[in-house]
Motif scaffolding. Sequence first.
Motif, PDB file in Angstrom:
ATOM      1  N   LEU A 165       0.933  -1.137  -0.131  1.00  0.00           N
ATOM      2  CA  LEU A 165       0.014  -0.050  -0.037  1.00  0.00           C
ATOM      3  C   LEU A 165       0.857   1.304   0.008  1.00  0.00           C
ATOM      4  N   ALA A 166       1.751   1.070   0.742  1.00  0.00           N
ATOM      5  CA  ALA A 166       2.957   2.450   0.791  1.00  0.00           C
ATOM      6  C   ALA A 166       3.482   2.423  -0.565  1.00  0.00           C
ATOM      7  N   LYS A 167       3.904   1.672  -0.911  1.00  0.00           N
ATOM      8  CA  LYS A 167       4.434   1.720  -2.369  1.00  0.00           C
ATOM      9  C   LYS A 167       3.784   2.079  -3.376  1.00  0.00           C
ATOM     10  N   SER A 168       2.187   1.667  -3.470  1.00  0.00           N
ATOM     11  CA  SER A 168       1.578   2.222  -4.597  1.00  0.00           C
ATOM     12  C   SER A 168       1.204   3.733  -4.299  1.00  0.00           C
ATOM     13  N   ARG A 169       1.126   4.126  -3.098  1.00  0.00           N
ATOM     14  CA  ARG A 169       0.803   5.585  -2.953  1.00  0.00           C
ATOM     15  C   ARG A 169       2.065   6.382  -3.032  1.00  0.00           C
ATOM     16  N   LEU A 170       3.190   6.025  -2.644  1.00  0.00           N
ATOM     17  CA  LEU A 170       4.285   6.777  -2.901  1.00  0.00           C
ATOM     18  C   LEU A 170       4.583   6.816  -4.342  1.00  0.00           C
ATOM     19  N   ALA A 171       4.443   5.831  -4.928  1.00  0.00           N
ATOM     20  CA  ALA A 171       4.733   5.835  -6.502  1.00  0.00           C
ATOM     21  C   ALA A 171       3.695   6.923  -7.195  1.00  0.00           C
TER      22      ALA A 171
END
Length: 367
Positions: free
Chosen positions: A166-172
Amino acid sequence: MKSFGEPWPEFNDGLHYRDLIRSSDSGLTLIEFYSKKYENSAPFLGWLQRIHNKQITIDGNAVTDPDTILREGMELIYYRLPWQEPDAPHLLEILCEDDDLIAVNKPSGLQVLPGGLFQQRTVLTQLQWRSRKLTSSSACQEPHPVPVHRLGRGTSGILLCAKTKLAKSRLAAYFADGTSVVGVSRDSNSELNTMRKITKIYRALARGVINEDEVTVEQPIGQVRYPGVAKGLYVASPSGKPSFSRVDVLERNMHSNCSLIQVEIQSGRPHQIRIHLSFIGHPLIGDPLYVAGGQPKCFDPDVTDESLAHDGGYQRPGNPVPGDCGYHLHAHRSVFPHPITNEVVDITASLPSILRTQEESKAITQG
Protein backbone atom coordinates in the motif's frame (compact mmCIF):
# COMPACT_ATOMS: atom_id res chain seq x y z
CA MET A 1 21.43 9.00 12.74
CA LYS A 2 21.64 5.21 12.49
CA SER A 3 23.37 3.53 9.58
CA PHE A 4 23.35 0.01 8.20
CA GLY A 5 25.14 -1.95 5.51
CA GLU A 6 27.18 -5.11 5.06
CA PRO A 7 30.56 -5.10 3.25
CA TRP A 8 30.36 -6.50 -0.27
CA PRO A 9 31.82 -9.94 -0.99
CA GLU A 10 34.62 -10.01 -3.56
CA PHE A 11 32.47 -11.81 -6.14
CA ASN A 12 28.70 -11.89 -6.55
CA ASP A 13 26.73 -15.13 -6.97
CA GLY A 14 26.17 -14.81 -10.69
CA LEU A 15 22.66 -14.78 -12.17
CA HIS A 16 20.18 -17.24 -13.63
CA TYR A 17 17.96 -16.14 -16.52
CA ARG A 18 14.98 -18.43 -17.30
CA ASP A 19 13.03 -18.64 -20.56
CA LEU A 20 10.09 -20.88 -21.45
CA ILE A 21 9.92 -21.55 -25.17
CA ARG A 22 6.67 -20.40 -26.77
CA SER A 23 5.12 -21.63 -30.00
CA SER A 24 6.45 -18.55 -31.83
CA ASP A 25 10.05 -19.58 -30.99
CA SER A 26 9.58 -23.30 -31.64
CA GLY A 27 11.87 -24.45 -34.47
CA LEU A 28 14.61 -21.90 -33.77
CA THR A 29 18.09 -23.12 -32.97
CA LEU A 30 19.58 -22.39 -29.56
CA ILE A 31 22.02 -19.83 -30.98
CA GLU A 32 19.29 -18.15 -33.05
CA PHE A 33 17.09 -17.77 -29.97
CA TYR A 34 19.72 -16.13 -27.75
CA SER A 35 21.57 -14.05 -30.36
CA LYS A 36 18.32 -12.49 -31.61
CA LYS A 37 16.31 -12.15 -28.41
CA TYR A 38 19.22 -11.00 -26.25
CA GLU A 39 21.48 -9.25 -28.74
CA ASN A 40 21.96 -6.39 -26.24
CA SER A 41 23.57 -8.81 -23.78
CA ALA A 42 26.17 -10.32 -26.13
CA PRO A 43 26.97 -10.55 -29.85
CA PHE A 44 26.62 -13.80 -31.82
CA LEU A 45 30.13 -15.00 -30.96
CA GLY A 46 29.55 -14.20 -27.29
CA TRP A 47 26.49 -16.45 -27.15
CA LEU A 48 28.46 -19.21 -28.90
CA GLN A 49 31.10 -18.88 -26.20
CA ARG A 50 28.47 -19.17 -23.45
CA ILE A 51 26.90 -22.25 -25.05
CA HIS A 52 30.26 -24.01 -25.47
CA ASN A 53 31.07 -23.10 -21.86
CA LYS A 54 28.00 -25.10 -20.65
CA GLN A 55 26.29 -22.00 -19.25
CA ILE A 56 22.95 -22.85 -20.85
CA THR A 57 20.70 -25.74 -19.89
CA ILE A 58 17.58 -27.13 -21.54
CA ASP A 59 15.20 -28.80 -19.10
CA GLY A 60 18.03 -29.07 -16.59
CA ASN A 61 20.69 -30.50 -18.91
CA ALA A 62 23.71 -28.52 -20.15
CA VAL A 63 23.71 -28.16 -23.95
CA THR A 64 26.83 -27.39 -25.98
CA ASP A 65 25.42 -27.70 -29.51
CA PRO A 66 24.34 -24.23 -30.72
CA ASP A 67 22.22 -25.82 -33.47
CA THR A 68 19.96 -27.67 -31.03
CA ILE A 69 16.35 -27.25 -32.21
CA LEU A 70 13.99 -25.69 -29.66
CA ARG A 71 10.46 -26.94 -29.06
CA GLU A 72 7.49 -25.31 -27.35
CA GLY A 73 7.49 -25.87 -23.58
CA MET A 74 11.25 -26.31 -23.19
CA GLU A 75 12.78 -24.51 -20.19
CA LEU A 76 16.04 -22.68 -20.94
CA ILE A 77 18.29 -21.31 -18.21
CA TYR A 78 21.35 -19.17 -18.89
CA TYR A 79 23.77 -18.92 -15.97
CA ARG A 80 25.80 -15.73 -15.90
CA LEU A 81 29.05 -16.57 -14.12
CA PRO A 82 29.99 -14.73 -10.90
CA TRP A 83 32.04 -11.58 -11.42
CA GLN A 84 33.75 -8.88 -9.39
CA GLU A 85 31.57 -5.80 -9.50
CA PRO A 86 33.14 -2.31 -9.52
CA ASP A 87 33.82 -0.66 -6.16
CA ALA A 88 30.78 0.84 -4.44
CA PRO A 89 30.05 2.16 -0.93
CA HIS A 90 27.89 -0.07 1.26
CA LEU A 91 26.77 2.05 4.24
CA LEU A 92 23.35 3.74 4.22
CA GLU A 93 22.23 6.36 6.73
CA ILE A 94 18.62 6.07 7.95
CA LEU A 95 16.89 9.46 7.77
CA CYS A 96 13.37 8.38 8.68
CA GLU A 97 11.72 5.02 9.38
CA ASP A 98 8.40 3.61 10.56
CA ASP A 99 6.27 0.55 9.79
CA ASP A 100 5.42 1.79 6.30
CA LEU A 101 8.50 3.46 4.88
CA ILE A 102 12.20 4.03 5.27
CA ALA A 103 14.15 6.98 3.81
CA VAL A 104 17.91 6.56 3.43
CA ASN A 105 20.75 8.89 2.53
CA LYS A 106 22.25 7.20 -0.53
CA PRO A 107 25.97 7.81 -1.04
CA SER A 108 27.34 8.75 -4.45
CA GLY A 109 28.68 5.70 -6.28
CA LEU A 110 25.98 3.27 -5.12
CA GLN A 111 23.39 2.09 -7.64
CA VAL A 112 19.75 1.84 -6.51
CA LEU A 113 18.54 -1.21 -8.48
CA PRO A 114 20.38 -4.03 -10.28
CA GLY A 115 21.56 -3.27 -13.80
CA GLY A 116 24.62 -3.77 -15.97
CA LEU A 117 27.75 -4.59 -13.98
CA PHE A 118 25.98 -3.83 -10.70
CA GLN A 119 23.73 -6.76 -9.82
CA GLN A 120 24.58 -7.19 -6.14
CA ARG A 121 26.19 -3.91 -5.09
CA THR A 122 22.94 -1.95 -4.90
CA VAL A 123 20.70 -0.24 -2.36
CA LEU A 124 18.10 -2.95 -2.94
CA THR A 125 20.55 -5.68 -1.88
CA GLN A 126 21.41 -3.87 1.36
CA LEU A 127 17.70 -3.43 2.13
CA GLN A 128 17.13 -7.16 1.54
CA TRP A 129 20.07 -8.16 3.75
CA ARG A 130 18.89 -5.86 6.55
CA SER A 131 15.33 -7.20 6.27
CA ARG A 132 16.53 -10.82 6.55
CA LYS A 133 18.68 -9.93 9.54
CA LEU A 134 15.78 -8.23 11.33
CA THR A 135 13.45 -11.11 10.51
CA SER A 136 15.86 -13.73 11.86
CA SER A 137 16.13 -11.87 15.18
CA SER A 138 12.40 -11.22 15.52
CA ALA A 139 9.35 -13.42 15.93
CA CYS A 140 7.37 -11.33 13.45
CA GLN A 141 7.88 -11.15 9.69
CA GLU A 142 9.69 -7.90 8.82
CA PRO A 143 8.30 -6.27 5.64
CA HIS A 144 10.72 -6.17 2.73
CA PRO A 145 11.45 -2.55 1.72
CA VAL A 146 11.84 -1.51 -1.94
CA PRO A 147 12.84 1.84 -3.47
CA VAL A 148 9.89 3.72 -5.00
CA HIS A 149 12.01 5.93 -7.26
CA ARG A 150 15.58 6.11 -8.50
CA LEU A 151 18.61 8.31 -8.04
CA GLY A 152 21.51 8.21 -10.49
CA ARG A 153 24.51 6.21 -9.29
CA GLY A 154 26.54 9.39 -8.94
CA THR A 155 23.73 11.26 -7.16
CA SER A 156 23.61 11.24 -3.36
CA GLY A 157 20.81 12.04 -0.93
CA ILE A 158 17.25 11.09 -0.04
CA LEU A 159 15.90 7.81 -1.41
CA LEU A 160 12.37 6.81 -0.38
CA CYS A 161 11.63 3.12 0.11
CA ALA A 162 8.31 1.44 0.94
CA LYS A 163 7.84 -1.43 3.34
CA THR A 164 4.30 -2.41 2.31
CA LYS A 165 2.42 -2.77 -0.97
CA LEU A 166 0.00 0.00 0.00
CA ALA A 167 2.79 2.43 0.89
CA LYS A 168 4.59 1.58 -2.35
CA SER A 169 1.54 2.21 -4.53
CA ARG A 170 0.75 5.52 -2.84
CA LEU A 171 4.30 6.84 -2.85
CA ALA A 172 4.68 5.84 -6.51
CA ALA A 173 1.43 7.70 -7.24
CA TYR A 174 2.88 10.87 -5.65
CA PHE A 175 5.72 10.83 -8.16
CA ALA A 176 3.43 9.99 -11.09
CA ASP A 177 0.89 12.69 -10.17
CA GLY A 178 3.59 15.34 -9.98
CA THR A 179 4.89 14.42 -13.41
CA SER A 180 1.37 14.53 -14.92
CA VAL A 181 1.03 18.27 -14.20
CA VAL A 182 4.51 19.33 -15.29
CA GLY A 183 4.95 23.02 -15.96
CA VAL A 184 1.84 24.24 -14.14
CA SER A 185 2.57 26.92 -11.55
CA ARG A 186 2.12 25.86 -7.94
CA ASP A 187 -0.02 28.92 -7.28
CA SER A 188 -2.08 29.04 -10.45
CA ASN A 189 -4.49 26.23 -9.73
CA SER A 190 -5.34 24.89 -6.28
CA GLU A 191 -6.59 21.57 -7.68
CA LEU A 192 -3.35 20.92 -9.51
CA ASN A 193 -1.42 22.09 -6.48
CA THR A 194 -3.01 19.31 -4.40
CA MET A 195 -2.14 16.77 -7.11
CA ARG A 196 1.55 17.61 -6.81
CA LYS A 197 1.97 15.94 -3.46
CA ILE A 198 5.73 15.61 -3.32
CA THR A 199 8.36 18.34 -3.28
CA LYS A 200 11.90 17.36 -4.32
CA ILE A 201 14.76 19.81 -3.79
CA TYR A 202 18.33 19.17 -4.86
CA ARG A 203 21.68 20.90 -4.42
CA ALA A 204 24.22 20.93 -7.23
CA LEU A 205 27.41 22.58 -8.41
CA ALA A 206 27.16 23.93 -11.96
CA ARG A 207 29.91 25.08 -14.29
CA GLY A 208 30.01 28.77 -15.04
CA VAL A 209 28.48 31.80 -13.36
CA ILE A 210 24.68 31.88 -13.77
CA ASN A 211 23.68 35.54 -13.98
CA GLU A 212 19.98 35.15 -13.22
CA ASP A 213 18.90 34.51 -9.63
CA GLU A 214 16.19 32.12 -10.82
CA VAL A 215 15.95 30.10 -14.03
CA THR A 216 13.05 27.94 -15.20
CA VAL A 217 13.88 25.11 -17.60
CA GLU A 218 11.05 23.40 -19.47
CA GLN A 219 13.04 21.49 -22.07
CA PRO A 220 11.46 18.12 -23.01
CA ILE A 221 13.59 15.01 -22.48
CA GLY A 222 13.64 12.06 -24.89
CA GLN A 223 15.80 9.10 -25.86
CA VAL A 224 18.33 8.43 -28.62
CA ARG A 225 20.41 5.39 -29.58
CA TYR A 226 23.72 5.39 -27.79
CA PRO A 227 26.53 2.77 -27.64
CA GLY A 228 26.61 0.93 -24.33
CA VAL A 229 23.08 1.94 -23.26
CA ALA A 230 20.70 -0.80 -24.39
CA LYS A 231 17.44 1.11 -23.98
CA GLY A 232 18.78 4.42 -25.28
CA LEU A 233 20.25 7.53 -23.70
CA TYR A 234 18.10 10.34 -22.28
CA VAL A 235 18.89 13.74 -23.81
CA ALA A 236 17.31 17.13 -24.44
CA SER A 237 14.88 16.51 -27.29
CA PRO A 238 12.05 18.63 -28.77
CA SER A 239 10.02 15.44 -29.26
CA GLY A 240 10.60 14.19 -25.72
CA LYS A 241 8.33 14.22 -22.66
CA PRO A 242 7.54 17.47 -20.77
CA SER A 243 10.01 18.27 -17.99
CA PHE A 244 10.22 21.15 -15.55
CA SER A 245 13.05 22.33 -13.30
CA ARG A 246 13.33 25.53 -11.26
CA VAL A 247 16.89 26.61 -10.57
CA ASP A 248 17.75 29.07 -7.78
CA VAL A 249 21.29 30.39 -7.52
CA LEU A 250 22.57 30.30 -3.93
CA GLU A 251 26.15 31.47 -4.47
CA ARG A 252 28.41 32.45 -7.36
CA ASN A 253 32.14 31.82 -7.36
CA MET A 254 33.84 34.02 -9.97
CA HIS A 255 37.30 32.67 -9.14
CA SER A 256 36.31 29.02 -9.66
CA ASN A 257 33.80 29.86 -12.41
CA CYS A 258 30.95 27.91 -10.84
CA SER A 259 27.53 28.38 -9.27
CA LEU A 260 26.09 26.67 -6.22
CA ILE A 261 22.43 26.05 -7.01
CA GLN A 262 19.21 24.67 -5.60
CA VAL A 263 16.95 22.81 -8.03
CA GLU A 264 13.31 21.89 -7.53
CA ILE A 265 11.93 19.41 -10.04
CA GLN A 266 8.25 18.80 -10.73
CA SER A 267 8.82 15.92 -13.13
CA GLY A 268 11.21 13.08 -12.52
CA ARG A 269 12.70 12.24 -15.89
CA PRO A 270 15.92 10.20 -15.80
CA HIS A 271 19.00 12.44 -15.40
CA GLN A 272 16.71 15.47 -15.61
CA ILE A 273 18.83 17.91 -13.62
CA ARG A 274 22.02 16.93 -15.43
CA ILE A 275 20.30 17.36 -18.80
CA HIS A 276 18.52 20.62 -17.95
CA LEU A 277 21.61 22.30 -16.51
CA SER A 278 23.71 21.30 -19.49
CA PHE A 279 20.91 22.42 -21.83
CA ILE A 280 21.14 26.01 -20.52
CA GLY A 281 24.94 25.93 -20.85
CA HIS A 282 25.83 25.15 -17.24
CA PRO A 283 26.49 21.39 -16.97
CA LEU A 284 27.28 19.99 -13.55
CA ILE A 285 30.94 20.25 -12.66
CA GLY A 286 32.54 16.85 -13.09
CA ASP A 287 29.74 15.41 -15.23
CA PRO A 288 31.53 12.98 -17.57
CA LEU A 289 28.59 12.59 -19.94
CA TYR A 290 26.45 15.67 -20.58
CA VAL A 291 27.76 18.88 -22.15
CA ALA A 292 26.18 22.19 -23.19
CA GLY A 293 22.93 21.66 -25.08
CA GLY A 294 21.82 18.65 -23.05
CA GLN A 295 23.63 16.19 -25.32
CA PRO A 296 26.33 13.57 -24.60
CA LYS A 297 29.99 14.50 -24.88
CA CYS A 298 30.72 11.63 -27.29
CA PHE A 299 27.91 10.86 -29.67
CA ASP A 300 28.07 8.49 -32.63
CA PRO A 301 25.16 6.04 -32.48
CA ASP A 302 26.63 3.90 -35.27
CA VAL A 303 29.87 3.09 -33.46
CA THR A 304 29.80 -0.29 -31.69
CA ASP A 305 32.56 -2.38 -30.15
CA GLU A 306 31.93 -6.08 -30.73
CA SER A 307 35.04 -7.33 -28.93
CA LEU A 308 34.13 -9.82 -26.21
CA ALA A 309 34.51 -9.49 -22.47
CA HIS A 310 35.52 -12.50 -20.37
CA ASP A 311 31.93 -13.74 -20.06
CA GLY A 312 31.13 -13.35 -23.76
CA GLY A 313 29.32 -10.04 -23.37
CA TYR A 314 30.25 -6.73 -24.91
CA GLN A 315 33.26 -4.88 -23.60
CA ARG A 316 32.49 -1.91 -21.36
CA PRO A 317 32.12 1.01 -23.82
CA GLY A 318 34.98 3.50 -23.92
CA ASN A 319 32.58 6.45 -24.16
CA PRO A 320 30.94 7.88 -21.01
CA VAL A 321 27.67 6.28 -19.84
CA PRO A 322 24.95 7.58 -17.46
CA GLY A 323 26.19 5.60 -14.44
CA ASP A 324 29.61 7.25 -14.46
CA CYS A 325 30.20 9.42 -11.40
CA GLY A 326 32.18 12.59 -10.75
CA TYR A 327 29.47 15.27 -10.65
CA HIS A 328 28.04 16.93 -7.52
CA LEU A 329 24.27 16.43 -7.17
CA HIS A 330 22.47 15.77 -3.89
CA ALA A 331 18.78 15.10 -3.14
CA HIS A 332 18.66 17.43 -0.16
CA ARG A 333 15.01 17.67 0.89
CA SER A 334 11.70 15.89 0.32
CA VAL A 335 8.27 16.94 1.60
CA PHE A 336 5.23 14.71 1.12
CA PRO A 337 2.16 13.37 2.93
CA HIS A 338 2.73 10.10 4.74
CA PRO A 339 1.26 7.32 2.53
CA ILE A 340 -0.85 5.93 5.39
CA THR A 341 -1.44 8.65 8.01
CA ASN A 342 -1.40 11.58 5.54
CA GLU A 343 0.70 13.61 8.01
CA VAL A 344 3.31 15.88 6.41
CA VAL A 345 6.74 14.25 6.26
CA ASP A 346 9.68 16.65 5.84
CA ILE A 347 13.05 14.93 5.36
CA THR A 348 16.46 16.53 4.94
CA ALA A 349 19.73 14.80 4.07
CA SER A 350 22.88 16.53 5.32
CA LEU A 351 24.84 18.27 2.60
CA PRO A 352 28.29 17.28 1.35
CA SER A 353 30.75 20.05 2.27
CA ILE A 354 31.22 21.08 -1.37
CA LEU A 355 27.47 21.82 -1.68
CA ARG A 356 27.16 24.03 1.41
CA THR A 357 26.93 27.79 1.25
CA GLN A 358 29.57 29.79 3.11
CA GLU A 359 27.03 30.58 5.82
CA GLU A 360 26.14 26.91 6.23
CA SER A 361 29.79 25.92 6.46
CA LYS A 362 30.45 28.66 9.00
CA ALA A 363 27.50 27.54 11.13
CA ILE A 364 28.77 23.95 11.20
CA THR A 365 32.28 25.09 12.14
CA GLN A 366 30.99 27.28 14.95
CA GLY A 367 28.45 24.75 16.16
